[in-house]
Design a protein around this motif. Sequence first.
Motif: not given
Length: 217
Positions: A64-77
């Motif tokens: 869940c923490k990784v999901i939040t970071t991933a969205i910051r890395i790739s906002p359109n994903t």
Amino acid sequence: MPLITVALVDDHPLMLEGLVQLLSRSGDFKVVATGKSAQDILDICESHEPEVIVVDLLMDDDVCKVITTAIRISPNTRVVTFTGAEGVEPAILALDAGATGYVMKGSTSAELVQAIKSAKVGETYITRLFANDVIAKLRDAPLRRKAAKALILNVRERQIMRLLMVGKNDAEIAIALRISETTLEKHMIDLWHKLKVRNRREAVIAAKRYERPPVMH
């Protein structure tokens, strides 16, 4: 229409292989990357920026923490969790973290496909087995309203309703959506059930009520 770019992350090799085959055969998706760990989620989002990434929630890290970071890395994903984690709480944590979809591994392949398509257009999809319970307990009010709306009409159902509202008959709708009339009939049955209506006229009237998100307390 262009294919939806999808990445898949699951630490079970057979599951991962099966997902790749499923989505590749559908004709609607292009699998651009696969991974087997939470760290792979971040690496894939950074290097590929897929439109949708499907991730297992039960891996080697706080996904869940990784999901939040991933969205910051790739906002359109958009992130869809596809998991064996049972109960309402994992779904709430995933959605609060920024996931757009939550699908149980015991669900049908059609549900996963629909979740990915819903995510692509920014709609929330939750396994129907306990969707109402999840929506009721979501802490974020805007997300709760968005999820409730998605529960009523998914992407395909909204497409059908738009065509119904402009007077298209069954044959015309099936042609427009490139599906068989038998498949369309199944969607119609689901629509009538969800909207609690008996016929096409009542369905059109009912659908207009869902143009605005429902108020939930």
